[in-house]
Design an enzyme around this catalytic site. Structure first.
Site, short mmCIF file in Angstrom:
data_model
loop_
_atom_site.label_atom_id
_atom_site.label_comp_id
_atom_site.label_asym_id
_atom_site.label_seq_id
_atom_site.Cartn_x
_atom_site.Cartn_y
_atom_site.Cartn_z
N HIS A 1 0.86 -1.19 0.00
CA HIS A 1 0.00 0.00 0.00
C HIS A 1 0.89 1.24 0.00
O HIS A 1 2.12 1.13 -0.02
CB HIS A 1 -0.95 -0.01 1.20
CG HIS A 1 -0.29 0.08 2.54
ND1 HIS A 1 0.54 -0.91 3.04
CD2 HIS A 1 -0.35 1.04 3.50
CE1 HIS A 1 0.96 -0.56 4.24
NE2 HIS A 1 0.45 0.62 4.54
N HIS B 1 1.14 3.93 2.26
CA HIS B 1 1.59 4.68 3.42
C HIS B 1 3.11 4.82 3.34
O HIS B 1 3.80 3.91 2.88
CB HIS B 1 1.17 3.99 4.71
CG HIS B 1 -0.25 4.30 5.12
ND1 HIS B 1 -1.04 3.42 5.83
CD2 HIS B 1 -1.02 5.40 4.89
CE1 HIS B 1 -2.23 3.98 6.03
NE2 HIS B 1 -2.24 5.16 5.48
N ASP C 1 5.78 4.66 5.19
CA ASP C 1 6.78 3.73 5.71
C ASP C 1 6.89 2.47 4.86
O ASP C 1 7.77 1.64 5.10
CB ASP C 1 6.50 3.37 7.17
CG ASP C 1 5.08 2.87 7.42
OD1 ASP C 1 4.17 3.27 6.68
OD2 ASP C 1 4.87 2.09 8.37
N HIS C 2 6.03 2.35 3.86
CA HIS C 2 6.06 1.18 2.97
C HIS C 2 6.46 1.53 1.54
O HIS C 2 6.54 0.63 0.70
CB HIS C 2 4.69 0.50 2.97
CG HIS C 2 4.31 -0.08 4.29
ND1 HIS C 2 4.44 -1.41 4.60
CD2 HIS C 2 3.81 0.54 5.40
CE1 HIS C 2 4.03 -1.60 5.86
NE2 HIS C 2 3.66 -0.44 6.35
N HIS D 1 -7.35 -2.51 5.73
CA HIS D 1 -6.58 -1.39 6.24
C HIS D 1 -7.31 -0.11 5.86
O HIS D 1 -8.13 -0.14 4.92
CB HIS D 1 -5.17 -1.42 5.64
CG HIS D 1 -4.15 -0.60 6.36
ND1 HIS D 1 -3.94 -0.69 7.71
CD2 HIS D 1 -3.27 0.35 5.90
CE1 HIS D 1 -2.98 0.16 8.06
NE2 HIS D 1 -2.57 0.80 6.98
N ASP E 1 0.19 -4.22 6.81
CA ASP E 1 -0.82 -3.50 7.58
C ASP E 1 -2.25 -3.98 7.30
O ASP E 1 -2.79 -3.78 6.20
CB ASP E 1 -0.73 -2.01 7.26
CG ASP E 1 0.63 -1.44 7.62
OD1 ASP E 1 1.59 -2.23 7.77
OD2 ASP E 1 0.76 -0.21 7.73
N HIS F 1 7.53 -4.98 11.69
CA HIS F 1 6.71 -3.76 11.63
C HIS F 1 6.27 -3.34 13.04
O HIS F 1 5.09 -3.16 13.33
CB HIS F 1 5.48 -4.00 10.73
CG HIS F 1 4.76 -2.74 10.35
ND1 HIS F 1 3.75 -2.21 11.12
CD2 HIS F 1 4.88 -1.92 9.28
CE1 HIS F 1 3.27 -1.12 10.54
NE2 HIS F 1 3.96 -0.92 9.41
#
Length: 306
Positions: free
Chosen positions: A63, A65, A67-68, A140, A207, A265
């Site tokens: 996805h 976000h 941090d990914h 999510h 997530d 994570h």
């Protein structure tokens, strides 16, 4: 010989810390390398891990976000700098605009052929000698997908059965190719001298709240890499923000017949990682690995026929 291992580039969620880089996971699977969710600093972590950019053959985002995915610009530019010819990219199709911005975040000389293959829904996203790579939609706050890699089942010759049926030398290869072969006036079938060896399975779940797709992705996995952002005391927070606890991740592994469970994570609020192991081990009776940056985790060996 096969070379299958997970190289952990980062294990922190949302905010990197002194001990934990943003996410990043490279699965080396024989001749291919699948880079999952590269967050900030992923390019530098590859250097620390001693892994060249040429090891990356597929980029897989769950996805968008930060941090990914905020490591995508550096990775993409490094691929061209190092002369990598071709890389496939899988990501949620709903985030196409974000991927375009990440891919072209700054000026650079692009030479790598980056083949975009957006994920539009559940199903197989790639096939090859490595097997099948599938994606399933998770639960999510933004659209997210988990990934599952399944190697085809194969038959392996069993030496004692070959000896029992008098199959030796060139006859072994002929039997393997044809499915049956005449040996000393008798037809010997492949089933009589071989055993089915299940292909290896890898699952990557980031997530998400608990949902059916999490269990489907994890089913029978030799190696399950799964988020465990919170401990059980913060289960309400996990549910609110669309995450899992260590205990929930372990439940998935236990009910899905997983061999090795890799937890990662982690929220920056935690420093005692032994608690994650202890909570998971209360539920899951297999091997529990608490991922740390730059860890190298082998994919468990398959059971070989006798």
């Amino acid at each position: 010989m096969s070379n299958r291992e997970l190289i952990v580039l980062g294990t922190g969620s949302q905010v990197p810390s002194r001990a934990r880089n943003h996410n990043g996971y490279l699965l080396r699977w024989d001749a291919i390398g699948l880079l999952f969710d590269p967050g900030e600093g992923a390019q530098r972590q590859l250097t620390f891990a001693g892994v060249p950019a040429s090891a990356v053959t597929r980029l897989c985002l769950t996805h968008f976000h930060g941090d990914h995915c905020l490591g995508v610009p550096g990775i993409v530019q490094r691929l061209s700098l190092d002369g990598v010819a071709r890389v496939h990219a899988h990501y949620p199709a709903s985030g196409q605009a974000y991927f375009e911005r990440l891919r072209h975040a700054s000026v650079f000389h692009e030479t790598t052929e980056l083949i975009e293959e957006p994920v539009t829904g559940d199903g197989v996203v790639a096939r090859g000698e490595f097997g099948e790579l599938s994606a399933l939609r998770l639960d999510h706050p933004v659209e997210a997908f988990g990934y599952r890699l399944v190697e085809p089942d194969r038959r392996s010759m069993v030496p004692r059965l070959l000896a029992r049926h008098g199959v030796a030398g060139p006859d072994v290869g002929a039997l393997a190719r044809e499915g049956s072969w005449q040996v000393n006036g008798r037809t010997v079938t492949l089933d009589e001298v071989s055993a089915l060896r299940r292909g290896q399975r890898f699952a990557f779940v980031m997530d998400t709240r608990l949902c059916d797709a999490v269990f489907a992705l994890a089913e029978g996995a030799d190696l399950l890499v799964i988020e465990a952002t919170f401990l059980e005391a913060e289960a309400d927070l996990a549910r609110r923000y669309g995450h899992l606890t260590a205990r929930q991740a372990a439940r998935v592994a236990q009910e899905s017949g997983v061999h090795t469970l890799v937890l990662t994570h982690f929220s920056q609020r935690y420093s005692n990682m032994a608690e994650f192991h202890d909570q998971a081990a209360e539920v899951f009776d297999g091997e529990v690995v608490i991922a740390h940056d730059l860890a190298r985790i082998p994919v468990p060996r398959r059971t070989r026929p006798e």
